[in-house]
Design an enzyme around this catalytic site. Structure first.
Site, short mmCIF file in Angstrom:
data_model
loop_
_atom_site.label_atom_id
_atom_site.label_comp_id
_atom_site.label_asym_id
_atom_site.label_seq_id
_atom_site.Cartn_x
_atom_site.Cartn_y
_atom_site.Cartn_z
N ALA A 22 37.79 1.22 16.51
CA ALA A 22 38.03 1.08 15.07
C ALA A 22 39.44 0.55 14.81
CB ALA A 22 37.81 2.42 14.37
N PHE A 123 16.83 3.65 22.75
CA PHE A 123 17.76 4.77 22.65
C PHE A 123 17.16 5.82 21.73
CE2 PHE A 123 22.20 5.82 23.67
CZ PHE A 123 22.39 5.01 24.76
N GLN A 236 28.14 17.14 17.10
CA GLN A 236 27.00 16.79 17.94
C GLN A 236 27.18 17.26 19.38
OE1 GLN A 236 25.99 12.49 19.16
NE2 GLN A 236 24.30 13.09 17.83
N HIS A 238 25.78 16.65 23.00
CA HIS A 238 25.01 15.66 23.74
C HIS A 238 24.21 16.37 24.82
CE1 HIS A 238 23.96 12.15 26.09
NE2 HIS A 238 24.54 11.36 25.21
N LEU A 248 30.10 12.90 30.09
CA LEU A 248 28.93 12.21 29.55
C LEU A 248 28.13 11.48 30.63
CD1 LEU A 248 27.34 11.06 27.06
CD2 LEU A 248 28.94 9.16 27.10
N GLU A 251 22.85 8.47 27.41
CA GLU A 251 21.45 8.46 26.97
C GLU A 251 20.73 7.22 27.50
OE1 GLU A 251 21.43 9.64 22.89
OE2 GLU A 251 19.59 8.54 22.50
N ARG A 282 19.58 13.40 19.58
CA ARG A 282 20.34 14.33 20.43
C ARG A 282 20.27 15.77 19.96
NH1 ARG A 282 25.42 10.17 21.10
NH2 ARG A 282 24.37 8.81 22.60
N HIS A 348 30.22 16.53 21.83
CA HIS A 348 30.31 15.09 22.07
C HIS A 348 30.89 14.32 20.90
CE1 HIS A 348 29.31 11.23 23.75
NE2 HIS A 348 28.48 10.94 22.78
N ARG A 390 24.25 12.00 14.43
CA ARG A 390 24.37 10.57 14.69
C ARG A 390 23.37 10.13 15.75
NH1 ARG A 390 26.66 7.71 18.63
NH2 ARG A 390 27.93 9.38 19.53
#
Lengths: 577, 235
Positions: A22, A123, A236, A238, A248, A251, A282, A348, A390
């Site tokens: 970002a 996904f 969230q 994961h 991680l 996914e 998730r 996550h 998300r």
């Protein structure tokens, strides 16, 4: 940019805090418009945790099967458990294709279809293969490409600087103060526009996929400045964190066909999401996993289950998922070609964050009153695009798309507004933070306080929550905040004082964790990632609304008058997968 | 998990106190499944807060924690202690100035990256959608895009040690990554930059970079292809 070295003073059009996707995308936009942009980051830009994203970036390119913007929009809204603001989702999906093609034109090495177009994989929660990917290092290549573009367009970088205070007076942002980690000392950044793109804050939890740097500094600074955070109860978890490490495992593994199995060797998702199975969103998969573990069906009755890639075969695993293969091998000595990989839910992603409108402008109340010149994008923001949960691959797209929008809005703002005066004593607040840690004769160590916070947040604020646990956490945080008053550091040096930085970060961790707990206690329903065993149902009549939270006179104050933006064609329904 | 008693010898340098680096030994007990980063965290958090090092993702992707352990350049986060037994010797990467303890000055490293113009250079018009690039064309550069800029390669390169101006393996690998990208039109420009006394010809194919690379990138091989390209281009 003008710098007065004697005073450590920098005057610059736009200052961007955070060098992830970002921040860099915003900086690039500002620099390309001919204005000066400086990125302040506590790590070198390529170390930012956007690089940790593995599986892909969502856009309905329809390169491998039919897809549409409407489908992406609906999937995102449904995934959010209807808490996302639908005007934000609409803007997001409309910009998503452009964002991906721009990346490709910058040189991102996307994996390709046989006919040379950007490849896409399935996904969780997406109804079509929508994840544009580069093997399983998508975030890494996007981050490096953006950094290189920023070098090309002469963005200024202040690497290894820690922001300590925002300079805001009368609802107008004037700049900020940051600590030079490498040399020591405070610097003033006097800016027309400031962007907070400081990323996530999973470091409040013991088991997390997040980097050491993800301590929610921007979120903490905003609270300190008397501005609101939004929807902080939605964290969230994961489902495929590497057992014990929390690291991680994308996914993408399930997108490529991997199974999740329990001690009996069952693909237990058939009980929880018969249609989507392992590719349910998730929140659903993490709850299923935790239910299996709590029911004694973890592997050997323990607190983990298996991610099974074996049937994918060596070729596919090594071609499509090489990072996942290496992580399992290096950290758990598990050869994923031959053995299933132990996994557990891991903290996550933060759906909540700094409250902002669809132009990434930071707001100060439920009516949307703006703080002029202050912006936020990416994981540190809450627009709200992701609502209560998300979907995978929407985060990279969010960071890049709203990063670009932030850059455009900041450029426009800079063209219309001059520099506002700095406050009378700009360094005061930042200096007090340093002095507090250096002069105290306290006994408390930041590492011990942080450990207590993380262990309890994972235990009491995890996948399943209830009032008793959350009240316990409330008491723990109060005690830890008192202990923080007596915290001291070993290192009193100016140069690369890691001890000092970690102690400063801890203040932010403690501050926003209190908001997570208070917001979660107040929301007496279950929605998306926030699941309460004492209120297991979603309650649209009472709770289809956003949470705003401020720190006022040391206490967290909540407000629920910010409505969710809902279009007639996407009314809330029961969420089944 | 069992506990292991280990002896950790760390090269310390506190610029505000020390004239030169010196060794300090810590005797600690850690889980036997610990990584080098776990050990550093244990020392920093429990025994000596003044120890400085870089770390962030602890999952082998950010490139912050490259350092030398028992003579080998590794990422601290992904390296288990059992690779080295109960005696660890940890020092900063060679070839860079030490800022403090295990933290080195990477500014020259990133400056070299800039020299090779690390971005796609395009003469052709932008397509409406993506440029077409076949899987085979992508294959040419695929592995090189794995580079995490950890600097382990450049720190292991004997050609880099005596010559601070040498571009070094990481920047040259980045040059390879763009020159061999089927979409790029800037090869002539970049080949001129690498065809220099401080460029590709200082690579003497020693293979240290390849051995040091935590991502197992065949750096020497790509640099050799770059040499061929330079020669072809000047014919």
């Amino acid at each position: 940019m003008k710098t007065d070295e004697a005073r450590n003073y920098h005057k610059i059009d736009a200052v961007i805090v955070g060098a992830g996707l970002a921040g860099l995308r915003a900086a690039l936009e500002v620099a390309k418009s001919g204005l000066s942009a400086a990125v302040i980051s506590k790590v070198y830009p390529t170390r930012s945790h956007s690089g940790g994203a593995q599986g892909g970036i969502a856009a309905a390119l329809a390169n491998v099967s039919e897809d549409s913007l409407e489908a992406h929009m609906f999937d995102t809204i449904k995934g959010s458990d209807y808490l996302a603001d639908q005007n934000i989702v609409e803007k997001f999906v409309n910009e998503a294709l452009k964002t991906v093609y721009e990346f490709e034109h910058m040189g991102v090495p996307f994996s390709r279809t046989a006919d040379g177009r950007i490849n896409q994989r399935p996904f969780g929660g997406h109804s079509a293969p929508r994840a544009c990917f580069a093997q399983d290092i998508t975030g890494h290549v996007l981050l490096h490409t953006l950094y290189e573009q920023c070098l090309k367009h002469n963005v200024f970088f202040f690497n290894e600087f820690q922001v300590l205070s925002l300079l805001i007076e009368n609802d107008l942002s004037r700049g900020l103060v940051a600590w030079d980690i490498r040399n020591g000392g405070l610097h003033i950044f006097h800016a027309r526009a400031v962007l907070l793109a400081t990323g996530g804050y999973g470091r409040a939890f013991k088991v997390t996929s997040n980097a050491h740097a993800n301590t929610g500094d921007g979120v903490g600074l905003v609270l300190e400045a008397g501005l609101p955070l939004e929807d902080m109860e939605f964290v969230q978890f994961h489902p495929t964190g590497l057992y014990k490490h929390g690291i991680l495992l994308s996914e993408a593994a399930r997108g490529e066909g991997a199974y999740i199995i329990n001690d009996q060797g069952e693909r237990f998702m058939k009980t929880y999401a018969a249609a989507k199975m392992e590719l349910a969103p998730r929140d659903v998969v993490s709850r299923a996993e935790q239910t299996e573990i709590n029911g004694g069906r973890g592997i050997g009755g323990k607190d983990y289950v298996y991610l099974d890639l074996r049937h994918l075969g060596q070729k596919k695993i090594l071609e499509r998922l090489p990072q996942i293969y290496d992580l399992a091998l290096n950290y758990l000595k598990v050869d994923a070609v031959k053995e299933p990989v132990p996994i557990q839910p891991t903290a996550h992603y933060s759906m909540g964050g700094i409250a902002a409108n669809m132009n990434t402008e930071v707001i100060k109340d439920a009516r949307g009153t703006m703080v002029k010149g202050l912006y936020t994008a990416g994981e540190s923001s809450c627009l709200s695009l992701h609502g209560a949960n998300r979907l995978g691959t929407n985060s990279l797209q969010d960071a890049a798309t709203f990063g670009r929008i932030a850059g455009m809005r900041m450029s426009a703002f800079c063209r219309e507004n001059g520099y506002s005066d700095l406050p009378a004593s700009p360094l005061e607040k930042a200096q007090a933070k340093i002095d507090h840690l250096w002069q105290k004769e306290g006994q408390e160590k930041h590492a011990a306080i942080r450990e207590d916070l993380q262990v309890n947040m994972t235990k009491l604020m995890g996948v399943f929550r209830n009032q008793d646990d959350m009240l316990k956490m409330q008491a723990v945080i109060k005690e830890l905040q008192e202990r923080y008053q007596k915290v001291t550091v070993d290192d009193h040096g100016m140069v690369f004082n890691l001890d000092l930085i970690e102690a400063l970060e801890l203040e932010n961790l403690l501050s926003f964790s209190e908001v997570i707990v208070e917001s979660a206690l107040a929301r007496k329903e279950s929605r998306g990632a926030h699941f309460r065993t004492d209120f297991p149902k979603r309650d649209d009549a009472q709770w289809l609304k956003h949470t705003l939270a401020w720190r006022r006179n040391g206490k967290i104050v909540l407000d629920f008058s910010k409505e969710v933006v809902i279009y007639p064609q996407y009314q809330p329904q029961e969420r089944k997968y | 998990m069992a506990k292991a008693d280990i002896s950790v010898k760390i090269l310390r340098f506190q610029p505000e106190k020390d004239k030169k680096p010196h060794w300090q030994v810590y005797a600690i007990a850690v889980d036997d499944e610990s990584t080098i980063l776990d050990v550093l965290n244990e020392i920093h958090w429990q025994h000596d807060g003044t120890l400085a090092y870089r770390r962030s993702c602890r999952s082998s992707i950010c490139g912050s924690c490259a350092m030398k352990v028992n003579g080998r350049n590794v990422l601290a986060c992904e390296t288990p202690i059992h690779r080295f037994g109960s005696k660890l010797k940890i020092e900063p990467l060679s070839g860079f100035n030490i800022i403090k303890d295990l933290v080195v000055d990477l500014e020259p490293f990133f400056e070299k990256l800039k020299r090779i113009k690390p971005y796609l250079i395009l003469d052709k018009p932008l397509p409406d959608k993506e440029y077409v690039q076949s899987p085979e064309q992508l294959e040419q550069i695929g592995e090189s895009t794995l580079c995490i800029l950890c600097a382990a390669c450049s720190a292991a390169c004997p050609s880099s040690w005596p010559n601070q101006d040498y571009l070094g393996p990481a920047a040259l690998l980045k040059a390879y990554r763009f020159i061999f990208d089927s979409r790029d039109d800037g090869a002539d420009d970049r080949l001129e930059i690498v065809n220099d006394k401080n460029g590709i010809w200082r690579c003497h194919t020693i293979f240290n970079c390849m051995e040091a690379c935590p991502k197992k990138i065949k750096i020497t091989e790509y640099l050799s292809r770059l040499k061929v390209k330079v020669v072809e281009n000047s014919l």
